[in-house]
Design a protein around this motif. Structure first.
Motif, PDB file in Angstrom:
ATOM      1  N   LYS A  12       0.857  -1.188   0.000  1.00 57.36           N
ATOM      2  CA  LYS A  12       0.000   0.000   0.000  1.00 57.36           C
ATOM      3  C   LYS A  12       0.891   1.235   0.000  1.00 57.36           C
ATOM      4  O   LYS A  12       1.579   1.514   0.990  1.00 57.36           O
ATOM      5  N   PRO A  13       0.869   2.009  -1.086  1.00 58.42           N
ATOM      6  CA  PRO A  13       1.790   3.145  -1.185  1.00 58.42           C
ATOM      7  C   PRO A  13       1.624   4.166  -0.071  1.00 58.42           C
ATOM      8  O   PRO A  13       2.609   4.730   0.404  1.00 58.42           O
ATOM      9  N   ASP A  14       0.369   4.403   0.366  1.00 59.72           N
ATOM     10  CA  ASP A  14       0.168   5.449   1.363  1.00 59.72           C
ATOM     11  C   ASP A  14       0.809   5.099   2.696  1.00 59.72           C
ATOM     12  O   ASP A  14       1.144   5.981   3.477  1.00 59.72           O
ATOM     13  N   LEU A  15       0.993   3.802   2.977  1.00 57.45           N
ATOM     14  CA  LEU A  15       1.610   3.404   4.244  1.00 57.45           C
ATOM     15  C   LEU A  15       3.108   3.701   4.242  1.00 57.45           C
ATOM     16  O   LEU A  15       3.696   3.973   5.288  1.00 57.45           O
ATOM     17  N   LEU A  16       3.736   3.659   3.070  1.00 62.97           N
ATOM     18  CA  LEU A  16       5.178   3.883   2.965  1.00 62.97           C
ATOM     19  C   LEU A  16       5.518   5.312   2.587  1.00 62.97           C
ATOM     20  O   LEU A  16       6.694   5.660   2.504  1.00 62.97           O
ATOM     21  N   GLU A  17       4.508   6.139   2.325  1.00 62.98           N
ATOM     22  CA  GLU A  17       4.781   7.519   1.909  1.00 62.98           C
ATOM     23  C   GLU A  17       5.104   8.409   3.108  1.00 62.98           C
ATOM     24  O   GLU A  17       4.478   8.295   4.159  1.00 62.98           O
ATOM     25  N   ILE A  18       6.089   9.249   2.916  1.00 66.23           N
ATOM     26  CA  ILE A  18       6.438  10.256   3.925  1.00 66.23           C
ATOM     27  C   ILE A  18       6.140  11.610   3.302  1.00 66.23           C
ATOM     28  O   ILE A  18       6.790  12.018   2.337  1.00 66.23           O
ATOM     29  N   LYS A  19       5.147  12.273   3.844  1.00 65.11           N
ATOM     30  CA  LYS A  19       4.727  13.553   3.278  1.00 65.11           C
ATOM     31  C   LYS A  19       5.508  14.682   3.930  1.00 65.11           C
ATOM     32  O   LYS A  19       5.559  14.777   5.159  1.00 65.11           O
ATOM     33  N   THR A  20       6.134  15.507   3.116  1.00 69.47           N
ATOM     34  CA  THR A  20       6.859  16.659   3.637  1.00 69.47           C
ATOM     35  C   THR A  20       5.904  17.836   3.726  1.00 69.47           C
ATOM     36  O   THR A  20       5.025  18.010   2.881  1.00 69.47           O
ATOM     37  N   LEU A 198      10.249   5.010   9.655  1.00 65.10           N
ATOM     38  CA  LEU A 198      10.637   5.687  10.888  1.00 65.10           C
ATOM     39  C   LEU A 198      12.034   6.297  10.758  1.00 65.10           C
ATOM     40  O   LEU A 198      12.264   7.438  11.140  1.00 65.10           O
ATOM     41  N   GLN A 199      12.945   5.513  10.201  1.00 64.67           N
ATOM     42  CA  GLN A 199      14.322   5.988  10.038  1.00 64.67           C
ATOM     43  C   GLN A 199      14.400   7.166   9.083  1.00 64.67           C
ATOM     44  O   GLN A 199      15.082   8.166   9.337  1.00 64.67           O
ATOM     45  N   LEU A 200      13.649   7.088   7.990  1.00 64.81           N
ATOM     46  CA  LEU A 200      13.685   8.152   6.980  1.00 64.81           C
ATOM     47  C   LEU A 200      13.025   9.437   7.495  1.00 64.81           C
ATOM     48  O   LEU A 200      13.489  10.549   7.201  1.00 64.81           O
ATOM     49  N   SER A 201      11.961   9.274   8.254  1.00 63.53           N
ATOM     50  CA  SER A 201      11.296  10.454   8.831  1.00 63.53           C
ATOM     51  C   SER A 201      12.239  11.205   9.759  1.00 63.53           C
ATOM     52  O   SER A 201      12.297  12.445   9.735  1.00 63.53           O
ATOM     53  N   GLU A 202      12.986  10.456  10.573  1.00 60.56           N
ATOM     54  CA  GLU A 202      13.941  11.094  11.486  1.00 60.56           C
ATOM     55  C   GLU A 202      15.032  11.827  10.711  1.00 60.56           C
ATOM     56  O   GLU A 202      15.429  12.939  11.076  1.00 60.56           O
ATOM     57  N   TRP A 203      15.498  11.223   9.618  1.00 61.21           N
ATOM     58  CA  TRP A 203      16.547  11.865   8.814  1.00 61.21           C
ATOM     59  C   TRP A 203      16.040  13.165   8.173  1.00 61.21           C
ATOM     60  O   TRP A 203      16.744  14.185   8.163  1.00 61.21           O
ATOM     61  N   LEU A 204      14.802  13.143   7.681  1.00 65.15           N
ATOM     62  CA  LEU A 204      14.245  14.360   7.071  1.00 65.15           C
ATOM     63  C   LEU A 204      14.034  15.455   8.111  1.00 65.15           C
ATOM     64  O   LEU A 204      14.249  16.640   7.832  1.00 65.15           O
ATOM     65  N   GLU A 205      13.608  15.043   9.312  1.00 63.78           N
ATOM     66  CA  GLU A 205      13.451  16.035  10.385  1.00 63.78           C
ATOM     67  C   GLU A 205      14.799  16.681  10.706  1.00 63.78           C
ATOM     68  O   GLU A 205      14.870  17.887  10.996  1.00 63.78           O
ATOM     69  N   ASN A 210       9.831  19.244   7.903  1.00 61.75           N
ATOM     70  CA  ASN A 210       8.748  18.646   8.678  1.00 61.75           C
ATOM     71  C   ASN A 210       8.060  17.565   7.853  1.00 61.75           C
ATOM     72  O   ASN A 210       7.824  17.735   6.644  1.00 61.75           O
ATOM     73  N   THR A 211       7.750  16.467   8.506  1.00 64.51           N
ATOM     74  CA  THR A 211       7.152  15.340   7.792  1.00 64.51           C
ATOM     75  C   THR A 211       5.904  14.850   8.497  1.00 64.51           C
ATOM     76  O   THR A 211       5.669  15.129   9.675  1.00 64.51           O
ATOM     77  N   HIS A 212       5.132  14.096   7.724  1.00 62.64           N
ATOM     78  CA  HIS A 212       3.950  13.420   8.265  1.00 62.64           C
ATOM     79  C   HIS A 212       3.883  12.040   7.630  1.00 62.64           C
ATOM     80  O   HIS A 212       3.989  11.903   6.413  1.00 62.64           O
ATOM     81  N   SER A 213       3.762  11.013   8.473  1.00 57.86           N
ATOM     82  CA  SER A 213       3.636   9.645   7.971  1.00 57.86           C
ATOM     83  C   SER A 213       2.773   8.861   8.948  1.00 57.86           C
ATOM     84  O   SER A 213       2.401   9.365  10.012  1.00 57.86           O
ATOM     85  N   GLN A 214       2.468   7.638   8.604  1.00 53.41           N
ATOM     86  CA  GLN A 214       1.626   6.795   9.454  1.00 53.41           C
ATOM     87  C   GLN A 214       2.497   6.030  10.447  1.00 53.41           C
ATOM     88  O   GLN A 214       2.458   4.795  10.508  1.00 53.41           O
ATOM     89  N   GLN A 215       3.299   6.788  11.212  1.00 51.03           N
ATOM     90  CA  GLN A 215       4.222   6.146  12.147  1.00 51.03           C
ATOM     91  C   GLN A 215       3.489   5.370  13.238  1.00 51.03           C
ATOM     92  O   GLN A 215       3.927   4.294  13.638  1.00 51.03           O
ATOM     93  N   SER A 216       2.366   5.922  13.721  1.00 46.36           N
ATOM     94  CA  SER A 216       1.623   5.230  14.791  1.00 46.36           C
ATOM     95  C   SER A 216       1.106   3.887  14.312  1.00 46.36           C
ATOM     96  O   SER A 216       1.227   2.871  15.011  1.00 46.36           O
TER      97      SER A 216
END
Length: 361
Positions: A12-20, A198-205, A210-216
């Protein structure tokens, strides 16, 4: 089954997408390319503006040139090979072949192979100028992949539209290659798997993006996966140990019941080597027959699981599966165990005194 469910979710693409988020980024082409080369990134492409560019689209050329009231706006989104939203249907996406979202296809009542006309407009020195572009619909996205009316085009096509609207070019021209000095407002980025999100979101931060993803949701899924894996591992380990103990006891009891037969064979002139061969061959055939019988019960249970769970939308076509390597390994372990037990039984049989056993008759 758990692995299959996890694999389905990663599709599912939306689960792996990291929105900036934010519109103050100035990302150049070299930064985008460095992101694309990261091992935890499956796809990344620059977004030219914080809000997607829009263009008027029509199904027929006559409507594009004559209908100035009932026009339909479509977001113009850049894409390139590897885009998860297009699910690898990108071989022929170019300036003359585009992909559209399901929402846009519904509004246009269009299907694959239909023409798609763009009408671009700008005003310069009080004079309004129009440009018309004709393309062909090559692919329609799944409804869940993109909910709004949108057209997916190569980056050069999008820049050609924006350069005309902004007055940089007097006409629509596909911008290829993309200028190295071009500044992107954002980036559309997808991780390789759930752990990489999770790893990629931290790197972008850390890059002040600022990012938004389905981390929870991902954290919950990983936790459930670990717990269920532990539970099934304990169950499998307990069943394996119990099976080994049962198999060993059965073989030893079988040899003990044959004490008189073994004594008789020894009195008839069979030496120790013949007795050991007899016990080993008998154990091998019993093991093989039992393994085949177990396979029949496994395939019966697997069929029930696959029928019950495979029809659910959240699982794939199969839920339980053992390949040839796994079946071969199981048979090898079972044969090795039975061979060891046969040796133990053979050693015990060598201690049997024929005369003493016959006196028990």
């Amino acid at each position: 089954m758990i692995t299959q469910l996890q694999h389905d979710l990663t599709q599912k693409p939306d689960l792996l997408e990291i929105k900036t988020q934010g519109n103050t980024h100035r990302l150049d082409l070299s930064w985008i390319q460095s992101v694309q080369e990261r091992e935890d990134v499956s796809f990344a492409i620059g977004l030219t503006r914080s809000l997607n560019t829009e263009a008027q689209v029509f199904k027929t050329e006559q409507a594009a040139k004559n209908n100035f009231k009932d026009h339909l706006y479509s977001e113009i989104i850049p894409t390139q090979p590897g885009d998860p939203l297009l699910r690898k249907h990108l071989a022929s996406i170019d300036a003359e072949h585009v992909a559209i979202s399901y929402a846009l296809a519904q509004k246009l009542n269009a299907k694959i192979g239909d023409p798609l006309f763009f009408r671009l407009a700008r005003t310069s020195n009080g004079i309004k100028k129009f440009v018309y572009i004709q393309s062909t619909i090559d692919y329609i996205l799944e409804p869940k992949d993109y909910p709004r009316p949108a057209t997916f085009v190569p980056m050069g096509f999008l820049l050609g539209i924006e350069y005309f609207i902004d007055g940089i070019h007097d006409d629509f021209i596909v911008v290829d290659p993309v200028p190295t000095q071009h500044q992107f407002a954002n980036v559309r980025i997808y991780a390789n798997n759930m752990s990489d999100v999770l790893q990629l979101s931290e790197w972008l931060e850390q890059q002040n993006i600022n990012t938004h993803s389905q981390q929870s949701a991902i954290q919950s899924m990983l936790t459930i996966n670990q717990v269920l894996s532990l539970i099934f591992t304990v169950i499998a380990g307990t069943a394996l140990v119990g099976g080994c103990i049962s198999l060993t006891g059965s073989f030893l009891a079988n040899i003990d019941r044959k004490r008189q037969l073994i004594s008789t064979l020894r009195l008839l002139g069979f030496n120790k080597k013949n007795i050991v061969s007899y016990i080993t061959i008998q154990v091998f055939f019993i093991t093989t027959f039992s393994f085949i019988l177990a396979l029949v019960f496994y395939f019966l249970g697997s069929s029930i699981f696959n029928t019950a769970l495979g029809t659910h939308n959240q699982t794939a076509a199969f839920s339980t599966y053992l390949n040839y390597q796994q079946l071969g390994l199981a048979f090898a372990i079972t044969s090795l165990l039975s061979f060891i037990v046969a040796l133990i039984g053979a050693i015990q049989s060598m201690r049997i005194e024929p005369a003493e056993s016959l006196r028990e008759l």
